[in-house]
Design an enzyme around this catalytic site. Structure first.
Site, PDB file in Angstrom:
ATOM      1  N   THR A  12       0.857  -1.285   0.071  1.00  0.00           N
ATOM      2  CA  THR A  12       0.223   0.020  -0.090  1.00  0.00           C
ATOM      3  C   THR A  12       0.801   1.356   0.068  1.00  0.00           C
ATOM      4  OG1 THR A  12      -1.824  -1.120   1.237  1.00  0.00           O
ATOM      5  CG2 THR A  12      -1.912   1.298   1.400  1.00  0.00           C
ATOM      6  N   SER A  55       1.758  -7.470  -1.485  1.00  0.00           N
ATOM      7  CA  SER A  55       2.325  -8.461  -0.671  1.00  0.00           C
ATOM      8  C   SER A  55       1.601  -9.987  -0.595  1.00  0.00           C
ATOM      9  CB  SER A  55       2.879  -7.897   0.877  1.00  0.00           C
ATOM     10  OG  SER A  55       1.799  -8.008   1.907  1.00  0.00           O
ATOM     11  N   THR A  86       1.640  -4.699   4.191  1.00  0.00           N
ATOM     12  CA  THR A  86       1.678  -5.266   5.614  1.00  0.00           C
ATOM     13  C   THR A  86       1.102  -6.709   5.688  1.00  0.00           C
ATOM     14  OG1 THR A  86      -0.709  -4.268   5.861  1.00  0.00           O
ATOM     15  CG2 THR A  86       1.260  -3.129   6.622  1.00  0.00           C
ATOM     16  N   ASP A  87       0.448  -7.121   4.633  1.00  0.00           N
ATOM     17  CA  ASP A  87      -0.260  -8.650   4.749  1.00  0.00           C
ATOM     18  C   ASP A  87       0.797  -9.719   5.004  1.00  0.00           C
ATOM     19  OD1 ASP A  87      -2.729  -7.265   4.296  1.00  0.00           O
ATOM     20  OD2 ASP A  87      -2.931  -7.815   2.154  1.00  0.00           O
TER      21      ASP A  87
END
Ligand code: ASP
Length: 328
Positions: A12, A55, A86-87
């Site tokens: 993101t 990700s 972040t995933d």
């Protein structure tokens, strides 16, 4: 001035205002320069485009390439910042921590909940904090997010829409970036930096739940080289023959096939103790390995990594001790 390598993998942070479109590479680095000009006052930054992926597309082959790139380039720098979605940041951070042993420079992963170009984006501060951590923080793989620095193989993503996206419930933070930035010492090195880049990805993660039909994971075993069981509480699972759906045959068959089974807990805090209850003890008699307080990410990646690098006879010992600060 210290030199830092900034490796962009995607996420993101690097997306354009109209998600899910990623900024083109040139536009990404230009946006970093425009939106966070102070970075160049902190360090001499060299940008490297590794990928431009959400990700959720991250895969073990990419971890191997990323670790190799960092290992090859780190000699020319004082540290590295890796921008990442972040995933799967906890998985990538775990992988890098096992692949880059005895790190002699900080490697800091960061990302954002809102793209860098957006108003009220957290990307600006996260980038500044990550650069600060790469300059002054511990020499290990860390995750810097929302003014805190975590050990990379200890984090879990805990929030989708709040800025404090990560937590490390079983390990204290390694840094707080408030008005002052304060850091802990971090891992002690035991030799020269070495690259252990291989992984065996034929690993499966099984979450136990009431109603789980043991025939399903049993049917998977022939295709697996390793299994992580995310059990209840201290490491428990159904084992009563009377009530049906006992997982005992799964542990027995895994042992017969010499497939290592690591048990971790669904509870985020504290760790597995296979001596505490009946089913845990049963798992032990079939050779199951206690994952202690390993996170799910660290358990899966460590098993992939151990299968690739450690002789079968030493695998239990490798998995049951801490090799990169990943378990207590
Ligand atoms: N789906 C995004 C990713 O992991 C989410 C994020 O970056 O926060 O790439």
């Amino acid at each position: 001035m210290k030199r830092l390598l900034l490796v962009h993998t995607g996420g993101t942070l690097g997306m354009s205002g109209r998600r899910p479109h990623a900024l083109r590479p040139g536009a990404f680095f230009r946006t970093v320069r425009e939106r966070v000009p102070e970075l160049t006052k902190l360090a001499h930054l060299e940008f490297e485009l590794f990928s431009n992926l959400d990700s959720c597309e991250m895969q073990p082959e990419l971890w191997t390439r990323l670790a190799t790139l960092l290992h090859e380039r780190l000699d020319d720098f004082d540290g590295a910042v890796v921008t990442h979605g972040t995933d799967t940041m906890s998985d990538t951070a775990s992988a890098l921590s096992f692949m880059l042993r005895n790190l002699d420079k900080p490697v800091v992963l960061t990302g954002a909940q809102r793209p860098l170009g957006e108003v009220r984006s957290d990307a600006r501060l996260n980038l500044i904090d990550a650069v600060t951590s790469a300059l002054h923080g511990p020499k290990e793989v860390t995750v810097c997010f929302d003014s805190r620095l975590f050990r990379g193989n200890r984090v879990r993503k805990v929030s989708i829409a709040e800025y404090d996206a990560f937590d490390s419930p079983n390990h204290p933070v390694l840094g707080v970036l408030g008005v002052e930035a304060r850091f802990e010492r971090g891992l002690r090195r035991r030799g020269r930096r070495t690259l252990w880049p291989a992984l065996v990805p034929e690993v499966f993660l099984l979450r136990v739940f009431p109603g789980l039909d043991p025939a399903l994971p049993l049917a998977l075993l022939p295709r697996l080289k390793g299994l992580v069981v995310e059990a209840y509480g201290a490491g428990n699972f159904p084992s009563s023959a009377d009530l049906g759906r006992s997982l005992e045959p799964l542990f027995a068959e895994a042992q017969r096939r010499r497939i290592p089974v690591v048990v971790v807990s669904q509870a985020p805090r504290n760790g597995v103790d296979l001596s505490l209850y009946e089913s845990g003890s049963l798992a032990r008699t079939y050779g199951a390995i206690s994952g202690g307080d390993l996170t799910m990410s660290a358990a899966v990646v460590k098993l992939m990594h151990g299968l690739a690098h450690v002789p079968r006879g030493s695998l239990r010992h490798y998995l049951e001790r801490s090799v990169a600060g990943e378990r207590t």
